[in-house]
Design a protein around this motif. Sequence first.
Motif, PDB file in Angstrom:
ATOM      1  N   LYS D 460       5.523   3.659  -0.382  1.00 20.84           N
ATOM      2  CA  LYS D 460       5.582   4.309   0.868  1.00 20.84           C
ATOM      3  C   LYS D 460       4.662   4.606   1.095  1.00 20.84           C
ATOM      4  CE  LYS D 460       7.870   9.500   2.178  1.00 20.84           C
ATOM      5  NZ  LYS D 460       8.677   8.475   3.239  1.00 20.84           N
ATOM      6  N   VAL D 461       4.231   4.622   3.093  1.00 16.61           N
ATOM      7  CA  VAL D 461       2.856   4.615   3.418  1.00 16.61           C
ATOM      8  C   VAL D 461       2.841   5.995   3.239  1.00 16.61           C
ATOM      9  CG1 VAL D 461       1.856   4.360   5.209  1.00 16.61           C
ATOM     10  CG2 VAL D 461       3.253   2.544   5.054  1.00 16.61           C
ATOM     11  N   SER D 462       0.853   6.146   2.741  1.00 18.67           N
ATOM     12  CA  SER D 462       0.331   7.523   2.851  1.00 18.67           C
ATOM     13  C   SER D 462       0.212   8.394   3.571  1.00 18.67           C
ATOM     14  CB  SER D 462      -0.254   8.040   1.313  1.00 18.67           C
ATOM     15  OG  SER D 462      -1.098   8.838   1.774  1.00 18.67           O
ATOM     16  N   LYS D 463      -0.671   7.425   5.166  1.00 17.22           N
ATOM     17  CA  LYS D 463      -1.373   8.150   6.261  1.00 17.22           C
ATOM     18  C   LYS D 463      -1.732   6.834   7.229  1.00 17.22           C
ATOM     19  CE  LYS D 463      -5.316  10.124   7.500  1.00 17.22           C
ATOM     20  NZ  LYS D 463      -5.766  11.914   7.051  1.00 17.22           N
ATOM     21  N   TRP D 474      -2.393   3.210   5.582  1.00 10.30           N
ATOM     22  CA  TRP D 474      -2.318   3.255   3.869  1.00 10.30           C
ATOM     23  C   TRP D 474      -1.259   2.971   3.268  1.00 10.30           C
ATOM     24  CZ3 TRP D 474      -7.161   7.331   3.426  1.00 10.30           C
ATOM     25  CH2 TRP D 474      -7.968   7.256   3.274  1.00 10.30           C
ATOM     26  N   GLY D 475      -1.405   2.387   2.246  1.00  8.93           N
ATOM     27  CA  GLY D 475       0.184   1.483   2.139  1.00  8.93           C
ATOM     28  C   GLY D 475      -0.592   1.806   0.432  1.00  8.93           C
ATOM     29  N   VAL D 476       1.140   1.096   0.040  1.00 10.63           N
ATOM     30  CA  VAL D 476       0.875   0.129  -1.485  1.00 10.63           C
ATOM     31  C   VAL D 476       1.986  -0.403  -1.995  1.00 10.63           C
ATOM     32  CG1 VAL D 476       2.537   2.405  -2.472  1.00 10.63           C
ATOM     33  CG2 VAL D 476       0.691   1.625  -3.687  1.00 10.63           C
ATOM     34  N   ASP D 477       1.790  -1.094  -2.761  1.00  6.26           N
ATOM     35  CA  ASP D 477       2.741  -2.450  -3.206  1.00  6.26           C
ATOM     36  C   ASP D 477       3.147  -1.423  -4.237  1.00  6.26           C
ATOM     37  OD1 ASP D 477       4.630  -4.344  -3.480  1.00  6.26           O
ATOM     38  OD2 ASP D 477       3.181  -5.162  -4.724  1.00  6.26           O
ATOM     39  N   GLN D 482      -0.924  -2.144  -6.396  1.00  8.95           N
ATOM     40  CA  GLN D 482      -1.959  -2.563  -5.035  1.00  8.95           C
ATOM     41  C   GLN D 482      -2.084  -1.327  -4.497  1.00  8.95           C
ATOM     42  OE1 GLN D 482      -2.181  -6.466  -5.380  1.00  8.95           O
ATOM     43  NE2 GLN D 482      -3.887  -6.247  -5.287  1.00  8.95           N
ATOM     44  N   LYS D 483      -2.969  -0.514  -3.537  1.00  8.15           N
ATOM     45  CA  LYS D 483      -3.358   0.052  -2.412  1.00  8.15           C
ATOM     46  C   LYS D 483      -3.024  -0.886  -1.911  1.00  8.15           C
ATOM     47  CE  LYS D 483      -6.245   3.847   0.292  1.00  8.15           C
ATOM     48  NZ  LYS D 483      -6.204   4.866  -0.507  1.00  8.15           N
TER      49      LYS D 483
END
Lengths: 138, 303, 163, 652
Positions: D460-463, D474-477, D482-483
């Motif tokens: 889920k994308v943070s910003k 700014w997401g994450v896998d 990993q960011k």
Amino acid sequence: MRLRLSTDSIRNASIERVEDLSGQALSSCYQCGRCSAGCPVVDEMDLIPNEVIRLLQFGQIKKVLRSKTIWICASCMQCSARCPKGVEFSSICDALRAMVLRMRLATPAVDAGNLSRVMVSKAPQMGVVSALRKLLNG
Amino acid sequence: MKIPYYPGCTLHERALDFDMASRECANALGVELEELPVWTCCGAVFPLTTDSVMDILAGVRNLAYASRMGDKVVTLCSFCYNVLKRSNKVIREDEEKREKANLFLKADTDERAEMESYLEQDYVGQVEVLHYIEMLRDVVGFDKVAKSLKTSLKGLRVAPYYGCMLLRPKKEMEFDDPERPTIFEDFLETLGCDVVDFPMKAECCGGFQIVRDEETAIACSQTVLSSAIKRDADLIITTCPLCLYNLDRKQKEMAKRVKGFTKIPVIYFTQLLGIALGIDEEHLDFSDNYVDPRPVLAGKKLV
Amino acid sequence: MFEPRIVCFFCKWCTYAGADLAGTSRKQYPPNGVVLRVNCSGRVDPQHILWAFREGADGVLIGGCHPGDCHYQDGNYNTMRRVALLKPVLESLGIESDRLRLDWISAAEGDKVVNVMSEFVETVRDLGPMELDLTDRLSGAEAPDEAKGVKVSTAKKKAKAKR
Amino acid sequence: MEHRIGVFVCHCGTNIAGVVDVKRVAEELAKYPGVAYSTDYLYMCSDPGQNLVKDAIKEHGLTGVVVSACSPTLHEATFRRAGAAADLNQYRVEMANIREHCSWVHRGDKEMATEKAIKIIKTMIEKVKQNEALEPISVPMTHRAMVVGAGIAGIQAALDIANAGHDVVLVEKEPSVGGHMAQLSETFPTLDCSQCILTPKMVEVSQHPRIKLLTYCEIDDVSGYVGNFKVRIKKKAAYVNRDVCNGCGLCIEKCPAKTASEFDEGLSERKAIYTPFAQAVPNQPVLDRDHCIYFESGKCGVCQKVCPVDAIDYEQKDEFLDEEVGAIIVATGFDLYPIVNIGEYGGGDIKDVVTSLQFERLLSASGPTGGVVRRPSDGEIPKEVVFLTCVGSRDPEGHMPYCSKVCCMYLTKHAMLYKHNEHDGQAYVFYMDVRTPGKDYEEFYQRAAEEDDVLYIRGKVSKLFEEDGKVMVWGVDTLTGQKVEIAADMVVLGLAMVPSATATELAKMLKIQMNQWGFYSEAHPKLRPVESLAPGFYLAGAAQGPKDIPEVVAQASAAASKVCALFAEKEYHREPIVAWIDEDECAGCRICISVCPYDAIEFDDEKEVARVQEAICEGCGARIAACPSATAQQRNLTDDQLYMMVSAALED
Ligand SMILES: Cc1cc2nc3c(=O)[nH]c(=O)nc-3n(C[C@H](O)[C@H](O)[C@H](O)COP(=O)(O)OP(=O)(O)OC[C@H]3O[C@@H](n4cnc5c(N)ncnc54)[C@H](O)[C@@H]3O)c2cc1C
Ligand SMILES: Cc1cc2nc3c(=O)[nH]c(=O)nc-3n(C[C@H](O)[C@H](O)[C@H](O)COP(=O)(O)OP(=O)(O)OC[C@H]3O[C@@H](n4cnc5c(N)ncnc54)[C@H](O)[C@@H]3O)c2cc1C
Ligand code: SF4
Ligand code: SF4
Ligand code: SF4
Ligand code: SF4
Ligand code: SF4
Ligand code: SF4
Ligand code: SF4
Ligand code: SF4
């Protein structure tokens, strides 16, 4: 590497301690990863925040207590602020550090040399005090 | 008008410039910051572990001191504000911790108790913790601030940096929208500045990590700075001595590391307010800043 | 521990359905209240409440639709007025008025059913058992003045006799 | 009369028996006064369960039955039918709710739960002892339906009812029918063009001889009851005489005032006098006075000048119409969750962060860019497009806790259509789970990943923020830990579906139930999914909960068939649980008359007593409680019954 799971390995006393100390329910986390996505210091972490919680959900406390992550967290609370499930990872981090320090499992992560250099460099008191309390004082 | 004031240890020692500028501005606006006669360090961090009563004691003790002087206490440093506000909330809402904390306070040494018999009654959270900026908005009023201005800051592009501790956690701080706060923008507009909205205004500067690992903290600070620089800010304001240290003093290291690094001055918001109020530069004291704001200000004919 | 006996009058459109929702959501609450389904909280008469106390209830809980949401337009306003009028009467009879509670709970508020039930059981538990014997006071001639306004119907005497 | 009551205790598998000691309950109640037969069974509602009841009625000559099982909302009708089949008057069958109100909520204390179950059953035994044998009341019925909301749900329901031979009044608050489906480009999983399949239906609705179409209208007031509703409708002033206007469009063409187009989600402009889109039905303009120069300053008046048939009327006022109908379908649809609430994604201030409906307009051949995806900021064709799922959904802490059900699919469609548009672009979808719960949906998703190279990233994308003309993501896998950072040209938000803005207001007016988020509640989540608990009201479409078009259409047809089933009878049969007044005891005080909200009581001036009109009485009981002489009673819930039930509830 294979992870073997069983009832006993999942719920153990240490995991309950983490929940008590942090006031967070680990099962609330649905692993969206948003905590990690917004963390400003995630690049330095060996386990990213949602991985820490995942391992705790599996009962893998040892891996977590050995990780660098818990010392790198800057307590900025951005992860908590954006978590859709209201999980405060920053509190979980504090709880994990407190466990390490109270059980004396590791040597504190503050380098004395660096500390004195910082002190001399006119760093504000609050920085030093908060670092000492966060990193040395369970 | 007098208002009880808790400076906290940093403003008492290493951020004297912040303390001085803030008092001068208050005076100019007809408010006297009345320093608590006795106070201690607030402890700088609000404990995130559930079992600690001891760790909120410092905050509560100071609130109890403040309760002897009035129903409000004003503070400036983000960390102090965070600790006092959250400790107060615990006292207000958690009966068990309230009782325990009061028992501990009663056991304070005779000496302290003599200094100020602050504990005739239990402390129950009656004091309202205000940040100086909230005092400006709610007690003084931004309109009154606007009327008291001597110099227009028109054309000065200022980026307000909030950092973490004022805004989060939202439910406890109840300070502003944690994603899109506006109180400093409103303040800057009152001063007539061009407000620079930049996406990193509420991202972390690295905080106390500067003590453990400079590299990590500097990386955070640099993200914040470059975001403001990209938006053509002349200046960044902050209300936190630790933010200022990371964002300003560490530009020295950044300049060494990053080719073509542009420096940007970072000052306290009351130092900027002081300029607008026409307060003598000496009382605002920019001597400690690594990146001297005076050239930028002089460029706009402000000093 | 003292287990209070509580009678609940729940409107079938809202609170009763809210209690069904609490059930389908498997929410847990104390089992002290027995629910009677009425068409509208407006169906509840002060007499029913007094009767409940007389029969040994430690508390009476009425659940209706939120103001403005009554299926019958304004039944719940009637209830609100009746409960307000009854509370001082209860006090004059020596019954703590906190033993009677009226709450608005919609069909969507399973959680509220749980909270209200749990809270009310606690309140009544704190008040302790109803030790007053109302049998004489409510049917006899020596009922206090305040209670005289409360009609004592023949219906319930008949009802009792039928058993 | 001697009471011979039968008690039937249901196990409901382990639902009840897992907590309540059903055997003990049945045994205890066998001893209760008036009980002639008591037993327990695994599933009472099953055929053998019902037969058990029927047989027992006959064999033991039962005068009343208490089925102790689930909530009466679920199976009361079932067991009443069973009773009737065994010649026991259906109103002598009652249910004791020992599942929802007992076993499910008291799992921790089996002993207390068992005792409570016994008490519950005793209250119902006392009730049934005094239940009268009643017959349903027949009242005349208006065989005409109203449908509120003319999205695809309302359109489908109206057509189905009309084609079955009943008149329909279709009320839509906007100037055109069509709802959100008219805004869509192509539809998953088949990618047929939304307008192409919708427009014929829109036209059919407007031309159907049995459908009275009222656009730009709102419900103002509703009274009456199932079979006999009276609805007051506000026809909003359009400042265009719609009887005369021939839809030539001259006024629109010449109007100088512009504002953002709602239909294009702000991506284009419309005039102050306008039809929402080219294929609007009816194709007559309305004048939006908030943006009209004439209404602002008294100048202009161009539309009036150019109109060839003098249709423009600046003096027009809101009008009110009264319609009588027998049933009402609510199909008021959904809105997207407001983007301003999502500060971390810019709250609507980042130009190239668009909502999913905006993206539909960008993909649509009739949209503001003619179907070519262009960024709102500079009109460039984006090369890196990021799609975010669950924006405002599945977020109990900050926004809506529920899953909006269609966004996974439409974002997949978006990514796919974007790739069809722009072969060398890259589409990324950030997801938590890809939910594909429908026929051919999973295949559709796999095609997007395999054939169109859409990159799915789990996290889920943070910003989101703007930097150097890009939208930084700014997401994450979470799969690799990993960011992830993407400098995107454009970001599309799969915003949550929420009930349409007026849903709550309407629900309050109609007195139908909603859930806490404002979606209309169905009578039973599985067995009565298109009926409201309030008789005479039916639900269709996204107003009841997030859903996609096939589901909306199925539900609309189901609601229509329920209405047709209601209309299949000449008269409506009402529950006879009404008030009744004992003429011998009525004091003639008339208090009851003032309390009844339905004017159901008439006063007999000769006998000086009040009398209940059974056809009107709704059975609320308010007047009964008000009657000072306790002569007014409610059938099968008399004061006597209530007293006995209270006593039973308190017995040890
Ligand atoms: C971006 C996006 C893409 C989608 N893509 C697809 C797809 O590809 N395939 C698919 O199957 N589904 C898709 N859907 C879902 C689809 O749009 C919905 O399922 C469908 O439009 C719902 O229809 P409805 O009639 O229930 O509601 P709506 O379309 O919302 O219609 C409701 C109507 O009621 C009117 N109304 C509201 N309140 C009142 C009132 N008080 N009085 C009178 N009238 C009122 C409204 O004006 C509107 O005309 C998509 C949804 C979105 C958001
Ligand atoms: C393990 C499992 C658990 C589930 N749990 C849930 C749940 O918790 N909640 C939920 O909502 N749904 C649940 N479901 C889904 C639910 O079971 C189905 O949605 C539902 O049963 C489908 O009903 P049906 O009438 O369409 O089909 P079926 O139940 O399959 O009925 C079809 C009937 O047609 C008969 N038949 C077949 N061919 C012919 C023929 N040629 N001639 C005559 N008769 C024929 C069959 O014998 C059968 O009786 C579950 C499904 C499974 C598999
Ligand atoms: S943001 Fe919250 S729910 Fe998501 S992974 Fe982090 S802790 Fe879990
Ligand atoms: S609190 Fe720690 S883990 Fe959370 S975002 Fe800040 S630094 Fe990262
Ligand atoms: S009658 Fe009700 S309780 Fe019994 S099996 Fe059927 S659903 Fe379950
Ligand atoms: S009067 Fe209004 S609607 Fe008509 S043309 Fe002028 S601006 Fe347009
Ligand atoms: S010009 Fe007149 S006839 Fe033509 S569309 Fe406009 S109002 Fe209708
Ligand atoms: S359908 Fe998909 S995107 Fe929409 S809320 Fe559910 S999981 Fe999220
Ligand atoms: S994850 Fe492995 S098994 Fe699953 S689809 Fe991919 S390659 Fe196949
Ligand atoms: S029950 Fe009484 S108050 Fe209610 S509608 Fe019938 S007559 Fe009127």
